[in-house]
Enzyme design. Structure first.
Site, PDB file in Angstrom:
ATOM      1  CG  HIS A 234      -1.690   1.264   1.415  1.00  0.00           C
ATOM      2  ND1 HIS A 234      -1.852   1.887   2.641  1.00  0.00           N
ATOM      3  CD2 HIS A 234      -2.367   2.042   0.537  1.00  0.00           C
ATOM      4  CE1 HIS A 234      -2.586   2.981   2.496  1.00  0.00           C
ATOM      5  NE2 HIS A 234      -2.918   3.092   1.233  1.00  0.00           N
ATOM      6  CB  SER A 382      -6.843  -6.797   4.267  1.00  0.00           C
ATOM      7  OG  SER A 382      -5.906  -6.042   4.985  1.00  0.00           O
ATOM      8  CG  HIS A 401      -9.677   4.146   0.571  1.00  0.00           C
ATOM      9  ND1 HIS A 401     -10.530   4.728   1.484  1.00  0.00           N
ATOM     10  CD2 HIS A 401      -8.453   4.658   0.843  1.00  0.00           C
ATOM     11  CE1 HIS A 401      -9.857   5.562   2.245  1.00  0.00           C
ATOM     12  NE2 HIS A 401      -8.596   5.550   1.896  1.00  0.00           N
ATOM     13  N   GLY A 404     -11.655   4.141   7.561  1.00  0.00           N
ATOM     14  CA  GLY A 404     -11.381   5.550   7.807  1.00  0.00           C
ATOM     15  C   GLY A 404     -10.917   5.769   9.245  1.00  0.00           C
TER      16      GLY A 404
END
Lengths: 479, 142
Positions: A234, A382, A401, A404
């Site tokens: 990432h 994930s 995505h 948060g």
């Protein structure tokens, strides 16, 4: 100002069109997540986005939405190519921050005995941390070739296979890229940062498959059984992308001013203007940098596996699952009022989530829908999901995505001590953590983020993407 | 009077700097920004960079000034110890800033760096005067 929020169902809320709004706004959320969203400026920012010229359908906020710059993070908005605008705030400073995930043919029991060696080998070959420079230095001419050709360049250099390239969004090369639209300042920042991870919320994670929800789709993605080892990278376009965003924000302010904007950070240019087109070209070049950055890092991780486990054909044993962007603006075809139109779709902290049939998806996934990769944070799960046709109608084919943030970095540093986190992760969840700095670890601790499981639940229930499998970390490398 | 302090922010870093003059508050804002990477007192002061930026208003000037410090770190590894000889002038609606940044380069010594600033933002930015004090507020993307 109070924002009127109308509940449509348990997972969909609407801000009705009013005042300067050109379209309504929609928030995909839950009662639980909304409590947190209402604490910051997310809804106000979403409402402001709905005021922008040429916006189509609605302004959208994804389940992991939180306050950003101009656009909320987790914001999606699409604009008409003739009447609409393009906005750097709708892309983000870290242009093409995104995720690349690979599956391996290894299982947990095989790698456990050598996990520390693997982590160290990765740490020694991938520059990680604040200010760490790359060992890869490209002359300007080659740098420009890399920007123009993205993963095609990486393929020619042996950092990428054809399969890697095909299993990446845009095949890792956005054709609009034009290196001549990049400033000297951006080049100066970018030239020593290719193949660097950076810091903050960027990471490399070695993972094991924890649960499979959709066996057939998982198989198509290369996920066979529980305890299978995967890994995720990432990161984004580093200082290069940031400088490009900054350069164009300045140019647009100079050219168009910001007095008429609800928020200075919504600075924009008409898509068909020269400046709008220049930004599109420069942003696409930064996007290609991001694609190449993640690919070279993934390539080095493959090499680390090769060295530590003595495998002969790493490209076979370690396959690309998919690579996605989550800070980008792209030209895509969507249906508006029954007609197919090209639109400029901004996804800021949001992932594309196309369902079966879309031509943009690699052939191998076209019957299934594209993989949607949603990383949690250190110590949490994930998810791998698959895009849906429904998402096209609901959010221009977009989904969340990640998880948060809920807690400020200062607060996180006060509440979580790095050493405690490190030992807790090892004892409770058997996760090895290697960070370039202890402060980085504390700021990024799981407690500082929204509950990823809740974000995935809303994503699923709202129909934006369907869970395929869940992975959990075995080892994490951070900046 | 405090030079600067850090405030709560969900995802990034927000700070306020204080000063008796515009030059003074800009200098303290630079120190606040530099301290994101490393506390200024931990940096040697043998090296210096001359900084010259301009802007169409005070906020743009601040943005360009802090971004120049970020650029110097990213490209040369420059870390800030102190700001000297700061001068801010305005002529024909354009603001000009010139200052001497004293500090060191990361290549000279092993410095332990804390957090990586990604970008300066205009989010919640303030440059204002309250009674006889100047206050700056900036959010830095990290």
């Amino acid at each position: 100002m109070d924002i009127e929020l109308k509940k449509i169902n348990d997972f969909v809320w609407e801000i009705p069109k009013s005042g300067p709004m050109k379209v309504p706004a929609v928030v995909y959320s839950s009662e639980k997540l909304l409590k947190v969203i209402k604490k910051d400026q997310t809804l106000e920012q979403l409402r402001n986005v709905a005021c922008l010229k040429g916006i189509q359908n609605k302004a959208y906020a994804m389940p992991d939405a939180h306050q950003g710059y101009g656009f909320p993070i987790g914001g999606v908005a699409a604009f008409d190519m003739d009447e609409g605008i393009i906005s750097p705030g709708g892309v983000g400073f870290d242009i093409n921050c995104g995720v690349k995930m690979l599956t391996t043919q290894f299982y947990l029991e095989q790698i456990k005995p050598k996990i520390k060696q693997l982590i160290n080998e990765i740490f020694n070959n991938v520059p990680v941390g604040v200010g760490r420079k790359s060992d890869l230095y490209l002359e300007r001419k080659e740098f420009n070739e890399m920007l123009e050709n993205g993963l095609k360049w990486a393929l020619s250099k042996g950092y990428c296979t054809k399969d890697d390239m095909k299993r990446t969004e845009e095949e890792g090369c956005i054709e609009y890229a034009d290196p001549s639209k990049i400033s000297e300042r951006a080049y100066s920042r970018g030239k020593s940062q290719l193949c660097t991870l950076g810091a903050g919320n960027h990471f490399i994670e070695i993972q094991k498959v924890d649960e499979i929800y959709d066996v057939d789709t998982a198989k198509k993605f290369g996920i066979e059984k529980e305890n299978q080892i995967c890994f995720t990278v990432h990161c984004g376009s580093r200082g290069f992308g940031h400088q490009i965003a900054s350069d164009y924000i300045k140019k647009m302010e100079s050219e168009y001013g910001f007095e008429n904007l609800p928020d200075r950070q919504l600075i924009n240019a008409p898509i068909k203007s020269k400046l709008g087109q220049d930004y599109l070209k420069a942003m696409s070049a930064a996007a290609n940098f991001g694609f190449v950055n993640r690919q070279i890092i993934a390539h080095r991780i493959r090499k680390a596996f090769e060295k530590v486990f003595g495998i002969e054909n790493p490209q076979e044993k370690i396959r690309m699952l998919y690579g996605i962007c989550h800070n980008i603006a792209k030209i895509e075809e969507h249906i508006i009022d029954g007609k197919t139109k090209n639109l400029c779709v901004h996804r800021k902290g949001a992932t594309r989530s196309f369902g079966p049939g879309r031509k943009e998806i690699p052939e191998v996934y076209r019957d299934t829908g594209q993989p949607v990769l949603i990383p949690g944070t250190m110590g949490t799960a994930s998810y791998i999901l698959v895009g849906t046709k429904k998402a096209e109608e609901m959010s221009f084919g977009s989904s969340a995505h990640g998880a948060g943030r809920v807690m400020s970095r200062n607060q996180a540093k006060r509440e979580f001590r790095a050493e405690e986190i490190q030992s807790k992760l090892k004892q409770e969840k058997d996760i090895e953590l290697k960070g370039a700095s202890f402060k980085g670890i504390a700021e990024e601790s799981p407690g500082a983020y929204k509950d990823i499981d809740e974000v995935i639940k809303v994503t699923k229930e709202a129909g934006l993407a369907k869970p395929v499998a869940r992975v959990v970390p075995v080892a994490v490398i951070k900046g | 009077m405090k030079e600067y302090e850090f405030l709560e922010h969900t995802a990034d870093i927000k700070f306020r700097a204080y000063g008796k003059s515009l030059e003074n508050v800009f200098s303290n804002a630079a120190l606040a920004f530099g301290s994101i990477l490393i506390k200024p007192e931990k940096v040697e002061s043998n090296e210096e960079k001359i900084i010259k930026v301009n802007g169409n208003d005070e906020k743009s000037l601040l943005y360009n000034f802090l971004e120049e410090l970020l650029f110097l770190f990213d490209t040369e590894g420059f870390l800030l110890n102190n700001i000297e000889n700061m001068k801010i002038e305005s002529k024909d609606k354009v603001f000009f800033l010139k200052a001497k940044a004293k500090g060191d380069f990361t290549k000279n010594k092993k410095y332990e760096l804390e957090t990586e600033p990604k970008a300066v933002t205009y989010n919640e930015m303030e440059v204002k005067k309250e009674k006889s004090n100047y206050i700056i507020q900036v959010v830095i993307d990290i």
